[in-house]
Design an enzyme around this catalytic site. Structure first.
Site, short mmCIF file in Angstrom:
data_model
loop_
_atom_site.label_atom_id
_atom_site.label_comp_id
_atom_site.label_asym_id
_atom_site.label_seq_id
_atom_site.Cartn_x
_atom_site.Cartn_y
_atom_site.Cartn_z
N CYS A 72 -8.29 11.79 -5.70
CA CYS A 72 -7.04 11.40 -5.03
C CYS A 72 -5.87 12.09 -5.71
CB CYS A 72 -6.88 9.88 -5.09
SG CYS A 72 -5.38 9.31 -4.25
N CYS A 116 -14.58 -4.62 4.07
CA CYS A 116 -13.37 -3.86 3.75
C CYS A 116 -13.76 -2.46 3.28
CB CYS A 116 -12.61 -4.53 2.62
SG CYS A 116 -12.23 -6.24 2.96
N CYS A 147 -11.53 -4.60 7.67
CA CYS A 147 -10.30 -4.29 6.92
C CYS A 147 -10.47 -2.87 6.40
CB CYS A 147 -10.15 -5.26 5.76
SG CYS A 147 -8.70 -4.92 4.73
N CYS A 207 -2.84 -7.27 4.76
CA CYS A 207 -3.44 -7.69 3.50
C CYS A 207 -2.64 -6.97 2.42
CB CYS A 207 -4.91 -7.29 3.45
SG CYS A 207 -5.67 -7.57 1.83
#
Ligand code: SAM
Ligand code: DTB
Ligand code: SF4
Length: 337
Positions: A72, A116, A147, A207
């Site tokens: 990332c 999720c 999610c 969330c």
């Protein structure tokens, strides 16, 4: 002892009822005063509000899967998935849809009601979102709630996820606005708020929570909860993560947070957001069963379940099931309040 309540008990009860309302105007002095209450008074207050809004013995369980791991571009100081740090992690490209659905099926068989899916992106590309929509549709077809957490979204991407049937989008504020730049420099607090607004406006459930134990102050913890509670609508789900310290990340070696302060944070979150699911999130592996029991008493009513979070370990499922049994807790209540 008299069976009649004392004046003190009556006024305490009235005070609790009076505070059991949905507010979006919390001030720092009020929230600091809650944090500073004697522990028993704080937990009595939060548990009373919890009981008024939820079955106190019911906990919703979600399972997590990292659908794209590592590499990332962001510099979040807590995160092993940042390409900038030297955590012991093997990067993996976006998973094939079929494999994700197989993993969701397994989570369902083990008792999770929500699946999720997390991706280590600053922001996804449109073609990535198309693939995630296929995952959402496949998981929903199993009868599970969905999610995803993919980083910052554009309007079109948010719409594509909504049209694809996504139930929840996870996007954490992580900490107070003041402390944010100590932990992350590659995006701003406002970037986070902008994506949260897009998600809220699209009709997807929100969330949103944060991480404690990153070296933030008492005021930072209070301000994080104030940011969440003073959003135009409370997030339906509020994950409270205890920092998982990972070798190779800048926050490795941070002084650990007093467990009682963590429990107080859960209690204050419950008081500020009475109808939200407060999720006892990352960091449970380092918590005792007794500490988790106090978190459930204080108002936590959701967990991540399954042997892994995204890249780090979570308590073993059979340990969690045994804990639920010992506490008389049952799973369920997949939907918001
Ligand atoms: N890249 C996307 C993003 O940042 O929104 C989605 C994935 S990111 C891993 C999801 C959340 O995991 C972060 O916002 C952070 O709150 C939490 N997280 C990551 N590393 C953590 C750690 N070491 N301890 C606790 N929570 C962590
Ligand atoms: C959240 O608030 N916590 C979860 C979920 N949302 C995506 C992630 C926790 C990650 C912990 C570190 C890891 O396993 O990589
Ligand atoms: Fe990337 Fe998300 Fe980790 Fe930050 S928290 S480094 S954005 S995966």
């Amino acid at each position: 002892m008299s069976a009649n309540p004392t004046i003190d008990q009556i006024s305490l009860k009235e005070q609790f009822i009076a505070t059991n309302s949905i507010r979006h105007d919390w001030q720092l002095d009020e929230v600091q005063a809650l944090y500073k209450l004697p522990f028993n008074d704080l937990l009595f207050k939060s548990h009373t509000i919890h009981r008024d809004n939820f079955d106190p013995n019911e906990v919703q369980i979600s399972s997590l899967l990292s659908i794209k791991t590592g590499s990332c571009s962001e510099d979040c100081g807590y995160c092993p998935q940042s390409a900038r740090y030297d955590a012991d992690l093997t990067p993996e490209a976006l998973m094939p849809v079929k494999e994700v659905i197989k993993s969701a099926q397994l989570a369902k068989e083990q008792g999770a009601s929500r699946f999720c899916m997390g991706a280590a992106w600053r922001s996804p590309k449109d073609k990535d979102v198309d693939r995630v929509v296929e995952m959402v549709q496949g998981v929903k077809a199993l009868g599970m709630e969905t999610c995803v957490t993919l980083g910052m979204l554009t309007d079109n991407q948010t719409k594509a996820l909504k049209d694809g049937g996504l139930d929840y989008y996870n996007h954490n504020l992580d900490t107070s606005e003041d402390f944010y730049s100590e932990v992350i420099t590659t995006r701003t607090y406002q970037d986070r708020l902008d994506t949260l607004k897009r998600v809220r406006d699209s009709g997807i459930n929100v969330c949103c929570g944060g991480i404690v134990g990153m070296g933030e102050s008492d005021i930072d913890r209070a301000n994080l909860l104030i940011e969440l509670a003073n959003l135009p609508k409370h997030p339906e789900s509020v994950p409270v993560n205890m920092l998982v310290q990972v070798e190779g990340t800048p926050l490795m070696g941070t002084e650990s947070l007093d467990p009682l302060v963590f429990i107080r944070t859960i209690a204050v979150a419950r008081i500020l957001m009475p109808e939200s699911r407060v999720r006892l999130s990352a960091g449970r592996k380092e918590m005792s069963d007794e500490m988790q029991a106090l978190c459930f008493f204080a108002g936590a009513n959701s967990i991540f379940y399954g042997d892994k979070l995204l890249t780090t370990d979570n308590p073993m499922s059979n340990h969690d099931l045994a804990l639920f049994e010992r506490l008389g807790i049952h799973s369920g209540g997949s939907s918001y309040a």
